[in-house]
Design a protein around this motif. Structure first.
Motif, short mmCIF file in Angstrom:
data_model
loop_
_atom_site.label_atom_id
_atom_site.label_comp_id
_atom_site.label_asym_id
_atom_site.label_seq_id
_atom_site.Cartn_x
_atom_site.Cartn_y
_atom_site.Cartn_z
N PHE A 64 6.77 11.73 12.54
CA PHE A 64 7.62 10.87 11.70
C PHE A 64 8.01 11.58 10.41
CE2 PHE A 64 4.90 7.15 13.43
CZ PHE A 64 5.54 7.23 14.65
N CYS A 65 7.44 12.76 10.21
CA CYS A 65 7.46 13.38 8.89
C CYS A 65 8.16 14.73 8.92
CB CYS A 65 6.01 13.51 8.44
SG CYS A 65 5.78 14.13 6.78
N MET A 66 7.60 15.68 9.66
CA MET A 66 8.06 17.06 9.56
C MET A 66 8.81 17.55 10.80
SD MET A 66 7.22 17.55 6.58
CE MET A 66 7.91 19.20 6.52
N TYR A 112 0.34 5.10 -1.09
CA TYR A 112 0.39 6.23 -0.16
C TYR A 112 0.57 5.71 1.25
CZ TYR A 112 -0.61 10.77 1.90
OH TYR A 112 -0.52 11.95 2.59
N GLN A 113 1.70 6.08 1.87
CA GLN A 113 1.94 5.81 3.29
C GLN A 113 1.75 4.33 3.63
OE1 GLN A 113 3.14 8.68 3.96
NE2 GLN A 113 1.63 9.88 5.05
N SER A 114 0.96 4.07 4.71
CA SER A 114 0.77 2.68 5.14
C SER A 114 -0.01 1.88 4.09
CB SER A 114 0.03 2.64 6.47
OG SER A 114 -1.31 3.06 6.28
N THR A 121 6.64 19.64 2.85
CA THR A 121 5.72 18.95 3.76
C THR A 121 5.12 17.74 3.06
OG1 THR A 121 5.23 21.04 4.84
CG2 THR A 121 3.65 19.26 5.16
N GLY A 122 4.83 16.68 3.83
CA GLY A 122 4.39 15.42 3.24
C GLY A 122 2.90 15.21 3.20
N GLN A 123 2.28 15.13 4.39
CA GLN A 123 0.87 14.78 4.45
C GLN A 123 -0.01 15.98 4.10
OE1 GLN A 123 -0.14 11.81 7.76
NE2 GLN A 123 1.49 13.03 8.64
N GLY A 124 -1.23 15.66 3.66
CA GLY A 124 -2.18 16.68 3.23
C GLY A 124 -2.28 17.85 4.19
N GLY A 175 11.37 4.26 1.77
CA GLY A 175 10.71 5.42 1.18
C GLY A 175 9.48 5.00 0.41
N ARG A 176 9.18 5.74 -0.66
CA ARG A 176 7.87 5.66 -1.28
C ARG A 176 7.88 5.26 -2.75
NH1 ARG A 176 8.05 8.97 2.88
NH2 ARG A 176 6.12 9.20 4.03
N LEU A 177 6.73 4.76 -3.18
CA LEU A 177 6.47 4.49 -4.59
C LEU A 177 5.36 5.41 -5.04
CD1 LEU A 177 6.24 0.60 -4.25
CD2 LEU A 177 8.25 1.95 -4.95
MO MO Z 1 5.13 12.23 5.75
#
Ligand code: MO
Ligand code: MGD
Ligand code: MGD
Ligand code: SF4
Length: 733
Positions: free
Chosen positions: A151-153, A613-615, A355-358, A607-609
């Motif tokens: 869903f991310c990269m 974080y994520q869900s 890249t998004g996630q750790g 999108g994000r605030l």
């Molecule tokens: Mo992501």
């Protein structure tokens, strides 16, 4: 050159040197035990920022409060099993593992090895990701594994592989950005999603060269104010047209780097043909960005590029342009632009996705993606299969073929030809996958859902078996950040109660399923095997070990030998394609999968605030973050609010092809009037993914999270029921 050893020294003067649990910036932290901590959810560790090339000592609000997740009052500390009455109940580890093993065996015997599917997460360490991929292929024999990083990269990865032959996130260290004259940031709100990143943009801002594309006046767009750069606010889903216009201007005004193109690329003529029809005035009519702005930005980038005497230029992409059904094409156009200007594989310039996630990067490198084996090897390549099979001590023929991308996988669950059991590890798809009503339906159709998590996430609460795991500050391991830099994650405290590492859980399950060896529970042993499995692969970690990382500090892959210093700058000596050249690829703009209609005339973007974080499974459990952003809302322009007769804070009804929901409006001038923004961090009624559709990019499987046709109505005010009842009762009396 490896990074400075001090950047990742094993122990800081006091406390444990590690990195933040959340995003791919992987800011460095020092964790110190708090005397008497842990009671009533009090933090057990204090968190300090630590100097490191990516964060230079800084942390964001989530990083500062990260230790609070460890002591969340509902932290999972014992395995749970759903009983005949439908309730989850705590059981012993033996009972839980025996139950899982028995049922997995039963499903496989009844329905074949693809009866069991696995859904992983980009927050897992390299070691956990590797072990989960190996478990799926060797113990379950299933081809059906994928992860939330899809869903991310996935769009950026597909485009980078096609054009450059390499997917390493940024092929250069972040501090390089400081020297550039121009940075084009497409669809990233890094000032909110990676706040310490902003310091790397100070140089370019001081030279007026930051360009941000976003349909909102985001915190990042605001960085362009006061002469620091340019904000372009395209119609959502039309960045490909913006890029085609930039390509057009660069070609038409002959701003390209001829020498670089001749020496390092192929495909110029086909690209020229695809950009020819997108002169800026035509592009303006589709993307809404004024033609003069498009020309200005093309010239800014060209003037900054080395062939024209500039200090350097970068093109960077974020989820705003990638999470689209034409995500791969859009990233391809961004790479084409960088190639035309001679920016890629050259010091001081470049292209890269953020890249998004750790560990979104390491997760796919080591086996969580449907078509990849460890070391970024291909599951369809006979040589790659043979290498990995030899390390795993199995027959290459026994390895399954490629699986399917996440959205397709979720859509198959519980169907007559789909898997009947699912193991979720490190993801919360009930909140974060597109079209979550459908996801819930599919999960309910399974015979067995096993979830490994640290907290009762929305997905965990649906599990038949819930296994509590260790996290972040409770474990040893490695993560690979947004620059392909491998860093050490270190244990700073013991896990509470019965929580166990996935490495231990997978070993126990493998043994119960007839594979008693090959699943060490020690992270350093798993890493050593991963290093061997990756040897000679694209993401070669064979020169690394926990011990070396502790001694020398973090290192960028590839590190093909114990004396190799790592590769901070990739692509300098050529592209890992068949002919060593990068490919300029033609691109075509297509309308979104869900175009605007008379009854859905607005664009929904999600999108994000900063504070969530994520869900939200983790950050909604941190009181200060929850208080800062407690619930979902719909951001809209005053012009739209007026048209609807809505005031700030009043409820609106949002409706799309997939579903509808009611949330309060947040009225702001910082958004296009034809666009509504919703954060996706919230479950249930406030879940933005009730509204998104499951159409995906045909090349990468990326969902179109960022572009959905939307109808907005003032929410009907609830009828004051009790009053009516009272009146009726009175009249009866
Ligand atoms: Mo992501
Ligand atoms: N606070 C916080 N930080 C995070 C995360 C988090 O959940 N919360 N998650 C991490 C992860 S996994 C990721 S992937 C990254 C994501 O980091 P970003 O990519 O920065 O995050 P988003 O908010 O998803 O999207 C960025 C911007 O894209 C804009 N956008 C929407 N549609 C379009 C469009 O059509 N064109 C353009 N140009 N822009 C558009 C949105 O308005 C938004 O401001 O953040 C990481 N960091
Ligand atoms: N509408 C919309 N939807 C989106 C996006 C968007 O922009 N818009 N962005 C997408 C993107 S970019 C992403 S990355 C996804 C993220 O999608 P999600 O899968 O929802 O991501 P998280 O909330 O990070 O879920 C991670 C889970 O793993 C748990 N966890 C933490 N550490 C560990 C561990 O060590 N082991 C295990 N087993 N579990 C652990 C956490 O508690 C949490 O429940 O969402 C996607 N969804
Ligand atoms: S920017 Fe990312 S890695 Fe850094 S502190 Fe914030 S969430 Fe953690």
């Amino acid at each position: 050159m490896p990074s400075t050893p001090s950047a990742s020294a094993g122990t800081a003067p006091s406390g444990t040197a590690t990195h933040c649990p959340y995003c791919a910036l992987q800011c460095a932290q020092t964790l110190t035990p708090v005397a008497g901590g842990g009671a009533d959810g009090a933090p057990v560790l204090t968190v300090e920022g630590r100097d490191f090339p990516t964060n230079q000592g800084g942390l964001c609000r989530k990083g500062w409060t990260s230790a609070e997740v460890l002591t969340a009052p509902d932290r999972l500390t014992a395995p749970q099993l759903r009983g005949a009455d439908g309730e989850l109940r705590e059981v012993s580890w033996d009972a839980a593992l025996d139950h899982v093993a028995t049922h997995l065996r039963e499903q496989r015997e009844r329905r074949g090895s693809d009866a069991v599917a696995v859904f992983g997460g980009g927050g897992l360490t390299n070691e956990k990701a590797y072990a989960l991929g190996k478990f799926t292929r060797v113990v379950l024999g299933s081809r059906l594994i994928d992860y939330n990083g899809r869903f991310c990269m996935s769009a950026a990865a597909t485009a980078s592989n096609r054009s450059l032959g390499l997917d390493r996130g940024l092929p250069f260290p972040l501090p390089d950005l400081a020297g550039a004259d121009c940075v084009l940031l497409l669809g990233s709100n890094l000032a909110a999603t990676m706040p310490p990143f902003v310091q790397h943009l100070e140089g370019v801002r001081s030279r007026g060269g930051l360009v941000v594309t976003d349909p909102r006046g985001s915190a990042t767009a605001a960085l362009t104010a006061e002469g620091a750069g340019v904000h372009l606010a395209p119609v959502p889903g039309t960045d490909l047209v913006v890029l085609l216009a930039l390509l057009h201007v660069v070609l038409a005004e002959d701003l390209v780097d001829h020498e670089y193109l001749a020496a390092r690329t192929t495909g110029l003529e086909a690209l020229r043909a695809s950009a020819a029809a997108w002169w800026p005035e035509r592009a303006e009519a589709v993307c809404g960005v004024p033609a003069r702005r498009l020309r200005q930005v093309a010239r800014m980038l060209a003037d900054a590029s080395p062939s024209r005497g500039g200090r350097g230029a970068y093109v960077l992409t974020g989820r705003g342009v990638e999470q689209s059904t034409q995500g791969t094409a859009t990233v391809t156009a961004a790479i084409d632009l960088a190639l035309l200007l001679g920016l890629v594989g050259r010091r001081g310039s470049g292209y890269g996705p953020l890249t998004g996630q750790g560990n979104g990067q390491g997760g796919r490198e080591h086996g969580l993606k449907a078509d990849q084996l460890p070391g970024y090897r291909k599951i369809t390549d006979p040589e790659d299969r043979a290498h990995v099979a030899a390390v795993w001590g199995v027959d290459p023929e026994s390895l399954p073929g490629p699986g399917v991308p996440a959205v397709e996988l979720l859509g198959m669950l519980g169907r007559p030809v789909g898997p009947s059991a699912l193991i979720v590890c490190g993801a919360n798809p009930v909140v974060s996958a597109p079209d979550v009503s459908r996801v819930r339906e599919r999960l309910a159709a399974l015979d067995l859902l096993v979830v490994m998590d640290t907290v009762p996430s929305e997905t965990a609460l649906l599990a038949d078996v819930l296994l509590p795991v260790t996290q972040w500050a409770e474990e040893e391991g490695t993560m690979t950040n947004l620059e392909g830099r491998v860093i050490r994650r270190r244990r700073a405290r013991e896990a509470p109660g019965g929580a166990r590492s996935e490495l231990w859980i997978l070993r126990e399950l493998a043994a119960r399923l007839g594979v008693p060896t090959g699943f060490p529970a020690e992270a350093s042993a798993v890493f050593d095997e991963l290093a061997r499995a990756s040897a000679g692969g694209r993401a070669d970690y064979s020169g690394l070990s926990h011990e070396r990382l502790d001694r020398e500090g973090s290192m960028h892959w590839p590190v093909p030998g114990p004396d190799h210093p790592g590769t901070p700058h990739a692509l300098l000596d050529g592209f890992p394609t068949a002919d060593g050249r990068a490919r300029l690829l033609p691109v075509t703009h297509e309308d979104p999968a869900d175009p605007l209609r008379a009854d859905a005339p607005l664009h929904l973007v999600t999108g994000r605030l900063l504070e969530q974080y994520q869900s939200g499974a983790q950050t909604r459990r941190v009181p200060s973050l929850l208080a800062a952003r407690p619930a979902a809302f719909a951001q809209m322009h005053p012009l739209l609010a007026d048209l609807l007769g809505i005031e700030d804070g009043e409820e609106v009804l949002l409706r799309t092809r997939s579903g509808e929901l009611r949330v309060p409006a947040e009225v702001t001038e910082e958004i296009r009037p034809d666009t509504v923004f919703m954060p996706f961090h919230y479950p249930g009624e406030g879940s933005a993914n009730l509204l998104t559709g499951s159409a995906t990019d045909p090349l990468s499987g990326m969902p179109g999270f960022k572009v959905t046709a939307l109808e907005v109505l003032p929410a009907p005010r609830p009828v004051p029921v009790p009053d009516v009842v009272t009146v009726q009762q009175r009249s009866i009396v």
